[in-house]
Design an enzyme around this catalytic site. Sequence first.
Site, mmCIF file in Angstrom:
data_model
loop_
_atom_site.group_PDB
_atom_site.id
_atom_site.type_symbol
_atom_site.label_atom_id
_atom_site.label_comp_id
_atom_site.label_asym_id
_atom_site.label_seq_id
_atom_site.Cartn_x
_atom_site.Cartn_y
_atom_site.Cartn_z
ATOM 1 N N LYS A 1 0.833 -1.216 0.000
ATOM 2 C CA LYS A 1 0.000 0.000 0.000
ATOM 3 C C LYS A 1 0.863 1.260 0.000
ATOM 4 C CE LYS A 1 -2.170 -1.352 3.718
ATOM 5 N NZ LYS A 1 -1.538 -2.706 3.811
ATOM 6 N N ASP B 1 -1.472 7.144 6.101
ATOM 7 C CA ASP B 1 -1.353 5.718 6.395
ATOM 8 C C ASP B 1 -2.184 5.389 7.631
ATOM 9 O OD1 ASP B 1 -0.529 3.146 6.078
ATOM 10 O OD2 ASP B 1 1.483 3.444 6.884
#
Length: 312
Positions: free
Chosen positions: A50, A95
């Site tokens: 990611k 994040d």
Amino acid sequence: MQVSLRPTSLSEFKGKTELKENLKIYLQSSLIQNKAMDHCLLYGLPGTGKTSLAHIIANELHRRIRVVQGGNIQKNIDIINLAMTLNEYDILFIDEIHAINPQCIELLYCVMEDFVIDIALGKDFNSRITRIKIPQFTLIGATTLFGKISQPLEERFGIVLNIKSYSLDDIIEIIKSSIKKIELDLKDEEIILLAKNSKGIPRNANRLVRRIKDFRISNKSLSINAILKKLSIIDGGLDQDDLHYLKALKNANRPLGLNTISQIINIDRVTIETKIEPFLIQSQYVNRNLNGRELTNSGNKFIEKYSVLLKH
């Protein structure tokens, strides 16, 4: 200086062909129209790429990226300060976006949808709302706990990508790329063995590659199996934490809830949910249902075979 194994472009990113093809279209559309790409939500297990994809998107668009942890956004002023530092078409990467304080989410909606911030100036009856426009930007959110993302927040992302665990062939390609970068010579059968012990997670594969390099520098004759044993990797990538989890279910001989398992093996719920359970369920060692978690026949055979290796 340690060599980075993180891919920096879509061409370097191994595996996930369909995801990459779609993402390439979104990137090209943004560049051709000379506008910010739609906000993008990336979700999946830890270590699946990611963060790498967020940086790749910024690189492919030739944009600046600002990185922040969701847990550090606890007040509205944190969002305001972030928004005021952005330039036109910047990438803001949050994040673990699920960790943002829920009280800040309403303000984030305005920032994402309308690229504005409404600030109250003054106090009580003398206060007034001032609307400040901010540059158009792309918010990339990443989360390992998709279920904690509210529907209104999810709906504000035009692009939602689920990054699942990788196939064995994809992991093999990742390992081949990584050993080339760090100049580690491995045979095909050794690469396959490492891939089979990576749980389908690129981060695990790269961690193994680096540790193999360390051991081979010290002793070139050490086999991969011997090194894996020294790393406490038992079979198929499973380690002591996995064994303790399976052992807890075997000893209980009944379905157990997450809180109970957490107390028995002394590992927090998030680690169990995101790092231990997914592969055990995928490998059909564990069933998860409304009654809790229970051991399958395969899981029972595995723990019977390897429980002697448990360290207390």
